[in-house]
Design a protein around this motif. Structure first.
Motif, short mmCIF file in Angstrom:
data_model
loop_
_atom_site.label_atom_id
_atom_site.label_comp_id
_atom_site.label_asym_id
_atom_site.label_seq_id
_atom_site.Cartn_x
_atom_site.Cartn_y
_atom_site.Cartn_z
N UNK A 287 0.83 -1.21 0.00
CA UNK A 287 0.00 0.00 0.00
C UNK A 287 0.86 1.26 0.00
N UNK A 288 1.94 1.25 0.78
CA UNK A 288 2.81 2.42 0.87
C UNK A 288 3.52 2.67 -0.47
N UNK A 289 4.02 1.62 -1.09
CA UNK A 289 4.73 1.78 -2.36
C UNK A 289 3.78 2.20 -3.48
N UNK A 290 2.57 1.62 -3.49
CA UNK A 290 1.59 2.05 -4.48
C UNK A 290 1.20 3.51 -4.28
N UNK A 291 1.13 3.92 -3.02
CA UNK A 291 0.79 5.31 -2.70
C UNK A 291 1.85 6.27 -3.25
N UNK A 292 3.10 5.82 -3.28
CA UNK A 292 4.18 6.66 -3.80
C UNK A 292 4.18 6.70 -5.33
N UNK A 293 3.43 5.77 -5.95
CA UNK A 293 3.32 5.78 -7.40
C UNK A 293 4.56 5.28 -8.12
N UNK A 298 4.75 -2.16 -6.12
CA UNK A 298 3.80 -2.96 -5.34
C UNK A 298 3.93 -4.44 -5.66
N UNK A 299 4.02 -4.75 -6.96
CA UNK A 299 4.17 -6.16 -7.36
C UNK A 299 5.51 -6.72 -6.90
N UNK A 300 6.54 -5.88 -6.95
CA UNK A 300 7.85 -6.33 -6.47
C UNK A 300 7.79 -6.67 -4.98
N UNK A 301 7.05 -5.87 -4.22
CA UNK A 301 6.91 -6.17 -2.79
C UNK A 301 6.12 -7.46 -2.58
#
Length: 467
Positions: A287-293, A298-301
């Protein structure tokens, strides 16, 4: 082929005597393996996945929850490290409890933890299979679980160095990923990450959104996220230098917990609103990485979460087999489990894996009764183990000082006062669990299992004493 160790405890052996060195097990773990296991073992599926529910309940105060429970875990690890450096054993806290309190305590602590680890293997297999199934829709979930179980059962059957190598690279990937996450998160919070604006403290204003009750739920979630740190003391018994391995792992526990757990929770709640649904549905890190755009982050996480689950499967398969082996070696279980070949307790590995796969089948066949009952039964086992560790350390530290007159290689801070503080903290968590309807059932179920095992261990102890 090394011969199997004797399963009968000699009549003259006292429970508090040091356990004889086990020449049957391989000592194939190198210092680099132990160092990385200690470093990566603190980064588990509970942090990547389970912390989302804690954030939803506690909001930004989840940072306080993780800090408080982290302090407790540091004390427990210090106590366990002190005993494991003095008495290296594949049975770890179970062997220490037998030596300090009595065989019944070692029996109860060991077998309850074995059930916990085996069940966890099954749960982690299911979680990993769901991630892969999301990438390859239409493939059956059971097929992936079976594949993972076969891979890690085979890895642990081959040689202990295989377990060490898998964990080394798993841990390296987890450490690298979470370190990169912390760097990106810190840059975003500071407003210097290209393409992002600093949120400042806008997401931290509602610090206790659900009051003290939410903080309590977050505290309980954080306590159970720390489970698994004990593996390094079990693995140390099969290393080239057990005392050095335990000492290094315990001495670095403080900064690892502060950085990876407390630090990453602070980054997540600063970047993402605590009530974002994605924190629970997708996990706080995704969620945090997707929020950063950040494209594809996100998929990598998700790949990292999969690695964390597979790492936990590998570690728990190893840990459960060694706990079972140590128990049987001390005369506390079926003799067949102690058979060693090629330096590996292969029967114990197979039985532990079969139990784990049986848990997976129960999750499909009887999810609402038998499997739910099993999950409740292991819900508070880690707290029971911590209590055994603290009580054992109180007894053994005084005994070591009285008999040798020399301080142990690893010493518990502020002994005995901080040990008593840790015990008080554990008692407080039990009280908090009793107040929450969801955790009350777990508390009572785990308590019932522990009492049954303790009673069985005591009956066995009395029977052996009467021979």
């Amino acid at each position: 082929m090394p011969s199997s160790p004797s399963l009968e405890t000699p009549p003259q052996r006292r429970a508090d005597a040091p356990e004889a060195p086990d020449a049957s097990l391989s000592h194939g773990l190198k210092q680099r393996h132990l160092s990385m296991i200690a470093l990566g073992g603190v980064i588990g599926s509970g942090l990547f996945v389970g912390s989302g529910a804690g954030i939803a309940a506690a909001g930004p105060s989840i940072v306080v929850a993780f800090a408080l429970s982290g302090l407790l875990v540091m004390l427990v690890m210090r106590m366990l490290g002190e005993m494991s450096a003095a008495y290296p054993s594949s049975g770890s806290f179970s062997a220490h409890a037998e030596r300090a309190i009595g065989p019944w305590a070692g029996f109860a602590a060991g077998w309850s933890f074995w059930v916990l680890l085996c069940t966890a293997v099954g749960m982690e297999g299911i979680g990993a299979a769901k991630i892969v199934q999301g990438w390859l829709p239409g493939t059956p979930q059971w097929m992936w679980v079976a594949l993972f179980m076969v891979v890690f059962c085979g890895t642990n059957l081959a040689a202990v160095k295989n377990f060490g190598e898998f964990e080394f690279w798993f841990a390296a990937l987890k450490v690298g990923a979470i370190s990169l996450f912390l760097v990106l998160g810190a840059l975003a919070v500071a407003g210097v990450l290209p393409g992002t604006d600093s949120p400042g403290a806008s997401n931290l204003t509602d610090f206790l959104p659900h009051g003290s009750e939410g903080l309590v739920i977050g505290l309980l979630a954080s306590v159970f996220a720390y489970g698994g740190l004990e593996t390094v003391t079990i693995a140390a018994a099969e290393s080239e230098d057990p005392v050095r391995g335990v000492t290094n792992a315990v001495r670095t526990a403080m900064w690892r917990i502060a950085l990876f757990y407390v630090g990453s929770m602070a980054v997540v709640v600063t970047l993402v609103p605590w009530d974002s649904k994605e924190i629970v549905t997708r996990g706080p890190y995704v969620a945090a990485l997707d929020h950063l755009g950040i494209p594809g982050a996100g998929q990598l996480m998700n790949v990292v979460v999969l690695v964390a689950l597979l790492s936990a499967m590998n570690a728990n398969t190893y840990g459960s087999s060694r706990i079972a082996y140590s128990l049987v070696r001390r005369g506390m279980g079926p003799k067949a489990l102690a058979k060693v070949s090629g330096g590996v307790p292969r029967v114990a590995v197979l039985v532990s894996s079969v139990f784990g796969f049986a848990c997976v089948l129960l999750s499909y066949w009887r999810p609402d009764d038998v499997f739910a009952w099993l999950l409740n039964m292991i819900g508070a086992v880690i707290l029971v183990v911590w209590i055994f560790i603290a009580v054992s350390q109180l007894v053994l530290r005084r005994r070591m000082e009285r008999e040798s007159g020399e301080p142990p290689a690893v010493r518990m801070w502020g002994f005995p006062w901080l040990t008593w503080v840790a015990l008080a903290g554990m008692a407080a968590i039990f009280v908090l669990m009793a107040r929450q309807p969801d955790t009350r059932v777990q508390l009572y179920s785990t308590g019932g299992m522990t009492l049954v095992l303790a009673a069985g261990g005591y009956v066995r102890q009395r029977a052996r004493a009467g021979r």
